[in-house]
Scaffold this active site. Structure first.
Site, PDB file in Angstrom:
ATOM      1  N   TYR A 116       3.398  15.834 -10.126  1.00 24.64           N
ATOM      2  CA  TYR A 116       4.713  15.548 -10.694  1.00 24.64           C
ATOM      3  C   TYR A 116       4.553  14.605 -11.880  1.00 24.64           C
ATOM      4  CZ  TYR A 116       9.555  14.392 -11.390  1.00 24.64           C
ATOM      5  OH  TYR A 116      10.789  14.249 -11.957  1.00 24.64           O
ATOM      6  N   GLN A 129      14.190  17.520  -6.291  1.00 24.78           N
ATOM      7  CA  GLN A 129      14.198  18.976  -6.108  1.00 24.78           C
ATOM      8  C   GLN A 129      12.835  19.586  -6.449  1.00 24.78           C
ATOM      9  OE1 GLN A 129      16.164  17.278  -8.160  1.00 24.78           O
ATOM     10  NE2 GLN A 129      16.441  18.250 -10.157  1.00 24.78           N
ATOM     11  N   ASN A 179      10.792   8.143 -10.064  1.00 22.13           N
ATOM     12  CA  ASN A 179      11.801   7.145  -9.718  1.00 22.13           C
ATOM     13  C   ASN A 179      11.958   7.064  -8.199  1.00 22.13           C
ATOM     14  OD1 ASN A 179      13.327   9.371  -8.919  1.00 22.13           O
ATOM     15  ND2 ASN A 179      14.552   9.400 -10.793  1.00 22.13           N
ATOM     16  N   SER A 186       6.915   0.167 -10.947  1.00 25.68           N
ATOM     17  CA  SER A 186       5.694  -0.453 -11.462  1.00 25.68           C
ATOM     18  C   SER A 186       5.761  -1.969 -11.390  1.00 25.68           C
ATOM     19  CB  SER A 186       5.472  -0.010 -12.909  1.00 25.68           C
ATOM     20  OG  SER A 186       4.210  -0.420 -13.361  1.00 25.68           O
ATOM     21  N   GLN A 235       4.948  -3.985 -18.515  1.00 30.42           N
ATOM     22  CA  GLN A 235       5.394  -3.445 -17.231  1.00 30.42           C
ATOM     23  C   GLN A 235       6.900  -3.543 -17.081  1.00 30.42           C
ATOM     24  OE1 GLN A 235       3.226  -1.754 -14.929  1.00 30.42           O
ATOM     25  NE2 GLN A 235       2.324  -1.889 -16.970  1.00 30.42           N
ATOM     26  N   HIS A 269       8.951  -0.535 -18.135  1.00 33.54           N
ATOM     27  CA  HIS A 269       8.874   0.720 -17.378  1.00 33.54           C
ATOM     28  C   HIS A 269      10.237   1.119 -16.833  1.00 33.54           C
ATOM     29  CE1 HIS A 269       5.056   2.718 -16.953  1.00 33.54           C
ATOM     30  NE2 HIS A 269       4.416   1.564 -16.920  1.00 33.54           N
ATOM     31  N   GLU A 285       0.150  -4.049  -7.817  1.00 31.94           N
ATOM     32  CA  GLU A 285      -0.355  -2.788  -8.367  1.00 31.94           C
ATOM     33  C   GLU A 285      -1.402  -3.089  -9.439  1.00 31.94           C
ATOM     34  OE1 GLU A 285       1.371   1.154 -10.713  1.00 31.94           O
ATOM     35  OE2 GLU A 285       2.518  -0.714 -10.707  1.00 31.94           O
ATOM     36  N   HIS A 286      -1.037  -3.925 -10.388  1.00 29.43           N
ATOM     37  CA  HIS A 286      -1.948  -4.363 -11.447  1.00 29.43           C
ATOM     38  C   HIS A 286      -2.125  -5.873 -11.361  1.00 29.43           C
ATOM     39  CE1 HIS A 286       0.364  -0.873 -13.167  1.00 29.43           C
ATOM     40  NE2 HIS A 286      -0.861  -0.442 -13.391  1.00 29.43           N
ATOM     41  N   ASP A 309      -3.865   2.035 -18.261  1.00 31.81           N
ATOM     42  CA  ASP A 309      -2.796   3.044 -18.273  1.00 31.81           C
ATOM     43  C   ASP A 309      -3.188   4.275 -19.077  1.00 31.81           C
ATOM     44  OD1 ASP A 309      -0.938   1.955 -16.620  1.00 31.81           O
ATOM     45  OD2 ASP A 309       0.409   1.248 -18.194  1.00 31.81           O
ATOM     46  N   GLU A 343     -16.477   8.704  31.607  1.00 32.39           N
ATOM     47  CA  GLU A 343     -15.094   8.993  31.221  1.00 32.39           C
ATOM     48  C   GLU A 343     -14.474  10.083  32.087  1.00 32.39           C
ATOM     49  OE1 GLU A 343     -14.893   9.772  27.019  1.00 32.39           O
ATOM     50  OE2 GLU A 343     -14.990   7.630  26.519  1.00 32.39           O
ATOM     51  N   HIS A 367     -17.570  18.061  29.476  1.00 27.64           N
ATOM     52  CA  HIS A 367     -18.323  17.516  28.358  1.00 27.64           C
ATOM     53  C   HIS A 367     -19.784  17.304  28.763  1.00 27.64           C
ATOM     54  CE1 HIS A 367     -14.420  16.795  26.543  1.00 27.64           C
ATOM     55  NE2 HIS A 367     -14.974  16.257  25.463  1.00 27.64           N
TER      56      HIS A 367
END
Length: 431
Positions: A125, A187, A210, A234, A256, A259, A323-324, A357, A411, A416
């Site tokens: 995306y 969607q 978003n 961000s 940032q 953004h 994040e950064h 980036d 066990e 087994h």
């Protein structure tokens, strides 16, 4: 402007690390409704939502080769050249992440190893609204290509003319992505999750977006679709000392903040003078930004915090898990071992976050909202599955067999145990 705090008590760190709140209730209902419609009605639902949210009526969602060729002619030669430069750096860094097969003999006659297999069907995306992120096409398309993903579907919202930003199409063509669809928002994520008459169903979805796209990706997990990371708005955290250059730090914080209005930036320092100088620079540079209204709102969600030392600032950063993370401090490389939680780290005065980036080579698809505590950023590993293999010889099952039998018996899993016992008995009789 950013709220300022002086030497807060450690018990207050939790509240200082809170991200901007979002109205999840209405968002959740809307995205779930979109998913239901796309699951049942496929392209028909996509057409309705595209008209509603993107203000354009489309009868064909797939980008044609002629549209791609036309778009390539609209991108300047200079931009094409720098995209190719960035592409080469990103490819070089991600190619270095390839692993050679290593066969390990854990016990004499017992051989184990691991092999990578590409995730065959992936969806990417790419936001395309006020900031068409063609750079993300590089960040996701290149490692997917290196990994060997067979089928790559890219979705990006159309403009009011029913077209995708030319730079996005050029970059997609550069990295070899052919299946491109003019669908945006939650969607698009629903289309990739269920598949429609046009959009293929995928196994894993990548890419930023978003809050609706972010929630949609998390909802896709309920339908056995993997996602890259639970990324959100961000964010950047900068630690600055007397050696920092206020003009540089201010530019990083604003990079940032522009953004989106839900972005957050954090400034930490052991010097009140440094904080004041940086805030003055923010005010000056803000006036010159085309997206200053967005940045102004983001700065209202942001903070500058005076702490007692750089070590305490790093402790706060690890608690925040940005994040950064930018270390605008003296001898920044000496502090790398102390960084525990961060998506990507930038060292010194000449390592702007913008480099990551776009063009340094590292990936900019990173965990936000504190998820750097338990998620890595996107890498070559994000596009592969790792399958373990083992090959046990006759001598190997003799050497390890008794261990397996005793553990299985303890066990109370006798089948087994028997799976080993019948083999050992067979080998005894063979002799």
């Amino acid at each position: 402007m950013m709220k300022q705090y002086k030497c807060p008590n450690i018990k207050d760190w939790k509240s200082l690390c809170e991200r901007p709140l979002q109205n999840q209730e209405n968002l959740s209902e809307q995205v779930k409704s979109i998913f239901d419609e796309v699951k049942i009605n496929g392209n028909k639902a996509l057409k309705i939502f595209t008209e509603k949210f993107d203000d354009v009526i489309l009868n064909d969602f797939k980008v044609s080769q002629s549209e791609t060729d036309e778009a390539k002619n609209l991108v300047s030669g200079e931009l094409k050249s720098v995209i190719k430069t960035a592409s080469e750096n990103i490819r070089k860094f991600h190619t270095s992440q390839q692993e050679e097969k290593k066969i390990i003999e854990t016990t004499e006659g017992v051989f184990c190893w691991r092999e990578n297999r590409a995730i065959e069907n992936i969806g990417i995306y790419i936001p395309g609204g006020t900031a068409p992120l063609f750079s993300t096409v590089l960040m996701l398309g290149i490692p997917a290509n290196i990994a060997g993903c067979k089928n790559i579907a890219l979705c990006s919202p159309p403009d009011k003319d029913g077209k995708i930003n030319p730079a996005i199409l050029f970059t997609a063509d550069l990295v070899g992505i052919k299946n491109i669809f003019k669908v945006g928002g939650s969607q698009a994520i629903a289309g990739l999750t269920f598949g429609t008459e046009t959009i293929p169903k995928v196994d894993k979805i990548f890419g930023p977006g978003n809050q609706y796209v972010t929630f949609a990706k998390q909802l896709a997990l309920n339908y056995n679709i993997a996602i890259d990371i639970p990324a959100g708005p961000s964010e950047v955290l900068v630690i600055a000392d007397e050696s920092s250059i206020p003009e540089f730090v201010a530019s990083d914080l604003l990079s940032q903040a522009e953004h989106g209005i839900d972005s957050q930036v954090i400034l930490l320092s052991n010097s009140e003078r440094v904080i004041n100088e940086i805030n003055i620079e923010i005010e000056r540079q803000l006036k010159e930004l085309p997206r200053n209204e967005i940045a102004k709102i983001a700065l209202q969600n942001s903070k500058s915090i005076l702490l007692n030392s750089i070590d305490e600032a790093i402790d706060f950063s690890n608690f925040y898990a940005p994040e950064h993370l930018i270390l605008s401090i003296e001898n920044a490389e000496n502090f790398t071992d102390k960084i525990i939680n961060a998506g990507s780290v930038f060292l010194g005065n000449y390592s702007p976050e913008s480099a990551g980036d776009y063009a340094s080579g590292t990936n900019h698809t990173l965990p936000t909202n504190g998820f750097a505590k338990n998620y890595s950023g996107v890498s070559l590993d994000s596009f592969v599955k790792k399958i373990t293999f083992q090959n046990i010889t006759k001598n190997g099952i003799k050497n390890i067999g008794k261990t397996i039998e005793l553990m299985a018996e303890a066990e109370e899993l006798m089948a087994h145990k028997n799976a080993v016992s019948v083999r050992l008995k067979y080998l005894e009789n063979e002799n």
